[in-house]
Scaffold this motif. Structure first.
Motif: not given
Length: 283
Positions: A163-171, A208-210, A212-216
Motif C-alpha cells: 500500500i505504501s509503495i502504491i500510494a507513494g507512487t501516486v503521490m 487538493p487531490f494530494g 485528499f489522498i493524504a486524508a485517506l
C-alpha cells in the motif's frame, strides 16, 4: 570441619545474594537497588554544569564508594556459585561487569565514567523482589501468542508495504518535485510516516487531490494500527482457552537460584534444580 563451614557460609551468602524469598535476601536486593538508583543519579548530576566544585568532588567520591561496593558484590556473586561461568556469562553477569569497570577505566580513558549509567539496567532485578516470576506462566502465554501471530503479522506488514509503495507512487505523480516529493522512495517514506500517524511534517501535499489522498491514508492509518493488536489479542485469548489448570504454567515459582548452575524460577516445593539436579538448599 573448616571445609563444611565454608560450604555452609557460601550457601548462606548465595541465598542472600541471589534470592529474594528470605528477609535478608530481600533486604540485600533493596539496598542494591537503592545504590543503583543513587549511582545513576550521581552520574546524571555530574553532567550538569554550574554546581560548586565541591559538589562534583562529593559526587566523585560517592561514586567510588558505590563502585567499590559493587566490586565486592560482583566478586561475591562469583565465589558463591559452584560454576562461576554460569553467572559471569549470564545477562546479569555481563551487565554487572559493565556497570562496575567504567570508573576503573577512567584512569586510562577519560570520560568512561559516564558509562556507569548502564547500571540502570540492573534495576531489572526489581522483578525478583516483586516476585514477578510468579507470573511466568502468563508471560509464556503472551510469548506463545506473539509467536503464533508472527505469520499473520508478517503478511499484514507486507500488505502495508505494498500500500505504501502504491500510494507513494501516486503521490509522486500527483504532487511532483515542487511539493517535496522528489522521488518515489521519498514519496514512499512520506506515505509510511503518514500511515503510521507519526507525521514529521517535513513533506506535505499542497494540491487538493494530494491532500485528499493524504486524508485517506491518515484515516487508513488509524485502522491499520488496530490490526496487529487484534491479531495478538485473538491468539492470546486462544492460548488462555487452550490451557487448563493442570498446565505447568499455573505452578507457582519463586526466586530460588541454583548454587551450581545459577538457574532460576524453581517451583515453591522444589528441592532440586530443574536444570542440573543440584540440591537447592544443601546443609
Amino acid at each position: 570441619m573448616t571445609s563444611t563451614k565454608n560450604i555452609s557460609l557460601r550457601n548462606k551468602l548465595h541465598t542472600i545474594i541471589y534470592e529474594a524469598d528470605t528477609p535478608m535476601g530481600k533486604l540485600f536486593d533493596i539496598i542494591l537497588l537503592i545504590l543503583i538508583v543513587v549511582s545513576v543519579i550521581f552520574v546524571m548530576l555530574e553532567s550538569v554544569k554550574g554546581f560548586p566544585e565541591y559538589i562534583y568532588d562529593w559526587l566523585y567520591y560517592g561514586e567510588w564508594v558505590i563502585t567499590i561496593f559493587f566490586t565486592f558484590e560482583y566478586i561475591a556473586r562469583i565465589v558463591t556459585v559452584k560454576k562461576p561461568s554460569t553467572y559471569i556469562f549470564s545477562f546479569y553477569g555481563i551487565i554487572d561487569l559493565l556497570s562496575t569497570i567504567p570508573l576503573y577505566l577512567s584512569f586510562i580513558l577519560a570520560g568512561t565514567n559516564v558509562l556507569l549509567a548502564v547500571r540502570a539496567l540492573r534495576l531489572l532485578r526489581v522483578f525478583r523482589i516483586l516476585k514477578i516470576a510468579r507470573y511466568i506462566g502468563e508471560s509464556n502465554k503472551l510469548s506463545k501468542a506473539l509467536k503464533d501471530s508472527r505469520p499473520k503479522i508478517l503478511i499484514f506488514l507486507f500488505a502495508v508495504l505494498i500500500i505504501s509503495i502504491i500510494a507513494g507512487t501516486v503521490m509522486y505523480l500527483v504532487e511532483g518535485e515542487e511539493s517535496g516529493f522528489v522521488s518515489i522512495p521519498v514519496s514512499v517514506y512520506w506515505c509510511i510516516v503518514t500511515l503510521t500517524t507519526v507525521g514529521f511534517g517535513d513533506i506535505a501535499p499542497v494540491t487538493p487531490f494530494g491532500q485528499f489522498i493524504a486524508a485517506l491514508i491518515m484515516i487508513m492509518g488509524y485502522g491499520i494500527i488496530a490490526v496487529p493488536t487484534g491479531i495478538v489479542s485473538a491468539e492470546y485469548t486462544k492460548a488462555i482457552n487452550d490451557d487448563n489448570q493442570d498446565d505447568p504454567s499455573y505452578v507457582h515459582v519463586n526466586s530460588q537460584s541454583c548454587g551450581n548452575c545459577n538457574a532460576e524460577t524453581h517451583r515453591d516445593d522444589a528441592e532440586f534444580c530443574h536444570k542440573c539436579g543440584f540440591e537447592l538448599h544443601p546443609e
